[in-house]
Design an enzyme around this catalytic site. Structure first.
Site, PDB file in Angstrom:
ATOM      1  N   GLY A 242     -54.988 -64.837  74.863  1.00  0.00           N
ATOM      2  CA  GLY A 242     -54.129 -65.087  76.017  1.00  0.00           C
ATOM      3  C   GLY A 242     -53.542 -63.787  76.525  1.00  0.00           C
ATOM      4  O   GLY A 242     -54.105 -62.704  76.322  1.00  0.00           O
ATOM      5  N   SER A 243     -52.397 -63.867  77.166  1.00  0.00           N
ATOM      6  CA  SER A 243     -51.793 -62.694  77.804  1.00  0.00           C
ATOM      7  C   SER A 243     -51.141 -61.772  76.785  1.00  0.00           C
ATOM      8  O   SER A 243     -50.713 -62.194  75.706  1.00  0.00           O
ATOM      9  CB  SER A 243     -50.748 -63.136  78.832  1.00  0.00           C
ATOM     10  OG  SER A 243     -49.596 -63.649  78.173  1.00  0.00           O
ATOM     11  N   ARG A 245     -48.296 -60.426  77.177  1.00  0.00           N
ATOM     12  CA  ARG A 245     -46.872 -60.780  77.128  1.00  0.00           C
ATOM     13  C   ARG A 245     -46.623 -61.820  76.037  1.00  0.00           C
ATOM     14  O   ARG A 245     -45.723 -61.676  75.197  1.00  0.00           O
ATOM     15  CB  ARG A 245     -46.418 -61.314  78.487  1.00  0.00           C
ATOM     16  CG  ARG A 245     -44.944 -61.747  78.529  1.00  0.00           C
ATOM     17  CD  ARG A 245     -44.590 -62.361  79.872  1.00  0.00           C
ATOM     18  NE  ARG A 245     -45.315 -63.595  80.120  1.00  0.00           N
ATOM     19  CZ  ARG A 245     -44.943 -64.792  79.649  1.00  0.00           C
ATOM     20  NH1 ARG A 245     -43.856 -64.904  78.887  1.00  0.00           N
ATOM     21  NH2 ARG A 245     -45.646 -65.870  79.938  1.00  0.00           N
ATOM     22  N   CYS A 300     -61.380 -62.620  80.680  1.00  0.00           N
ATOM     23  CA  CYS A 300     -60.592 -61.523  80.094  1.00  0.00           C
ATOM     24  C   CYS A 300     -61.310 -60.193  80.183  1.00  0.00           C
ATOM     25  O   CYS A 300     -60.671 -59.141  80.297  1.00  0.00           O
ATOM     26  CB  CYS A 300     -60.243 -61.847  78.642  1.00  0.00           C
ATOM     27  SG  CYS A 300     -61.672 -62.154  77.592  1.00  0.00           S
ATOM     28  N   GLU A 399     -53.308 -57.242  85.174  1.00  0.00           N
ATOM     29  CA  GLU A 399     -54.352 -58.249  85.100  1.00  0.00           C
ATOM     30  C   GLU A 399     -54.052 -59.375  86.090  1.00  0.00           C
ATOM     31  O   GLU A 399     -52.961 -59.953  86.067  1.00  0.00           O
ATOM     32  CB  GLU A 399     -54.451 -58.814  83.686  1.00  0.00           C
ATOM     33  CG  GLU A 399     -55.600 -59.797  83.519  1.00  0.00           C
ATOM     34  CD  GLU A 399     -55.737 -60.298  82.094  1.00  0.00           C
ATOM     35  OE1 GLU A 399     -56.883 -60.444  81.628  1.00  0.00           O
ATOM     36  OE2 GLU A 399     -54.700 -60.551  81.443  1.00  0.00           O
TER      37      GLU A 399
END
Length: 495
Positions: A242-243, A245, A300, A399
């Site tokens: 995933g991200s 963050r 990704c 992104e």
């Protein structure tokens, strides 16, 4: 491949799993709460799915831990685990059309891509990993004297896998297969944007012979179910895609709980370098277009930064724009469609914001533009290309996860490498050149976990997948994936 009409007919009769899968059975969320699962092509409701939270996590972790401690899977002979996983893979293949439809309807991926890439890759991942289970040996250390030192790899315990919405079945397979092959119990938390295919996957696991409690699926949100898994003291490993963050948040939760390992495949802003010695400009342009417009740019490893050596800029840009014209948004159930909708309105709005940001920062729009959203007709974006991009621009640095390409030029090899490495991310990179020495030299210099030369995205189960810098740590796929899910134990014996 089925026809468009056949896919539509199958979709109309498809049933959707909607409950959590815990300890070998479908169950509602403890709270009774659900969330809407929306078809991004039509914006219609597919089903309401159980919204799990910390209470469900406690139940699933208890079941997974009990199964692990019992040894019903963790101490099973490797060849027996292999046979069960091979049967599981066979069941996935027997239901391949159903899986293709679930992900296409759930997140907008083209049915052709599901049939041609996601489903075969998922099946291969299970089969290849299963075949590797009984071929991983321990070691004997080169000790001296009357000593024998044995080094073994043992399953860890309860593994929590948190997977993204862009490749629902495939990303789950990359984590679930090696974690289970190693003898662990697994709790999978899919994205709330695309949970359907992995719920069906869990049902087939039981049919294949995976013992109850060994594989569980908890649909829900990251801030509830995901956070609870990351903070749970009986979860030993988090495997996340995933991200960046959210990856950082998971690492913090690890520190706040039991220092569980956190393996991450996070964000990417992959560069593509096209050198002036590239002999086939058309192939390079098609490759560059594919690397950003495949799966609507929700990839990704998308090469969203394109650097072209100045001497071939005009010729290459003409070929690139021509290649981009081949990506036309349409119904993803149509085998001819190569670009479906974005996963939801939130992601479409993100794409719109970055396109506006690029224009405000002075980049030159040469193809595509701002999406023309019409309520009720799907979350469609346009293949979009900006020239005159600079690394200082927000849309070049961050992104986007959408079909937006930034193009810039470079003069020398050194400048091109510097531009490519000027990013906090380091997941993938592509090089187009006919010079073998340059291909080797530049590949070594690129700060990336994966580099493709004169292609993009190629790979199979034999090679690892993962990045460096803010793109994460650890690797999915290949035997290296097993390293994330095993403990190394040393037993020293005085003879």
């Amino acid at each position: 491949m089925n026809s468009y009409e056949q896919w539509k007919a199958q979709a109309a009769s498809l049933s959707f799993p909607s409950q959590a899968y815990i300890n070998g059975e479908f169950v509602p969320a403890v709270s009774g709460e659900t969330f809407d699962c929306i078809n991004p092509t039509t914006e219609a409701l597919l089903t309401k799915v159980a919204s799990c939270d910390s209470a469900d996590v406690d139940v699933a972790v208890a079941a997974a831990k009990k199964a692990f401690k019992s040894g019903v899977w963790s101490t099973m002979a490797p060849r027996e685990r292999k046979n069960i996983m091979l049967k599981w893979a066979q069941l996935i293949e027997e239901h391949k059309d159903e899986f293709a439809l679930l992900d296409t309807l759930d997140m907008g991926k083209s049915i052709s891509e599901m049939v041609g890439i996601d489903i075969p890759d998922s099946i291969d991942c299970f089969r290849w990993t299963a075949e590797g289970i009984d071929k991983l040996y321990g070691e004997i250390a080169p000790t001296g004297g009357p000593n024998l030192a044995l080094i073994s790899h043992e399953p860890i315990g309860v593994i929590a896998a948190i997977t993204p919405w862009n490749y629902p079945l495939m990303m789950a397979s990359w984590k679930v297969a090696p974690a289970l092959a190693a003898g662990n119990s697994v709790i999978l938390k899919p994205s709330e944007k695309s949970p359907l295919s992995v719920l069906r996957l869990a049902e087939l696991a039981t049919q294949a012979g995976v013992p109850d409690g060994v594989f569980n699926v908890l649909p829900g949100f990251g801030h509830t179910a995901g956070k609870a898994l990351a903070l749970h003291n009986d979860v030993q490993v988090i495997a996340f895609t995933g991200s960046s963050r959210v990856a950082g948040m998971l690492m913090e939760y690890s520190g706040q709980s039991n220092l569980k390992r956190v393996w991450i495949e996070a964000g990417g802003k992959s560069p593509c370098l096209v050198f002036d010695d590239c002999e086939d400009i058309t192939a390079a342009a098609k490759g560059a277009a594919s690397s950003i417009f495949t799966n609507q740019g929700e990839v990704c490893i998308a090469c969203s930064r394109l650097y072209v050596q100045s001497g071939i800029k005009d010729k290459f840009m003409a070929a690139l724009i021509e290649a981009a014209k081949g990506y036309v948004a349409g119904d993803p159930l149509n085998p001819a469609t190569n670009m479906g909708p974005m996963v939801d309105k939130t992601q479409l709005d993100t794409v719109t914001r970055f396109i506006n940001s690029a224009q405000a920062d002075g980049a030159t729009l040469v193809h595509g533009g701002v999406p023309e959203y019409q309520q009720g007709k799907g979350f469609y974006a346009k293949p979009t290309i900006f020239a005159d991009a600079k690394n200082s621009m927000e849309f070049v640095r961050e992104e986007i996860f959408g079909p937006v390409l930034a193009v810039a030029t470079f003069e020398t090899e050194e400048e091109g490498v510097a531009l490519a490495n000027d990013s906090k991310y380091g997941l993938g990179a592509a090089i187009w050149t006919s010079n073998l020495s340059r291909a080797h030299r530049v590949s070594r210099q690129l700060e990336s976990g994966m580099v493709w030369v004169n292609t993009w995205g190629d790979g199979d189960s034999t090679v690892p997948f993962g990045g460096v810098k803010a793109s994460g740590n650890g690797r999915d796929k290949s035997l290296h994936a097993m390293e994330k899910y095993t403990e190394v134990k040393n037993v020293w014996i005085r003879l």
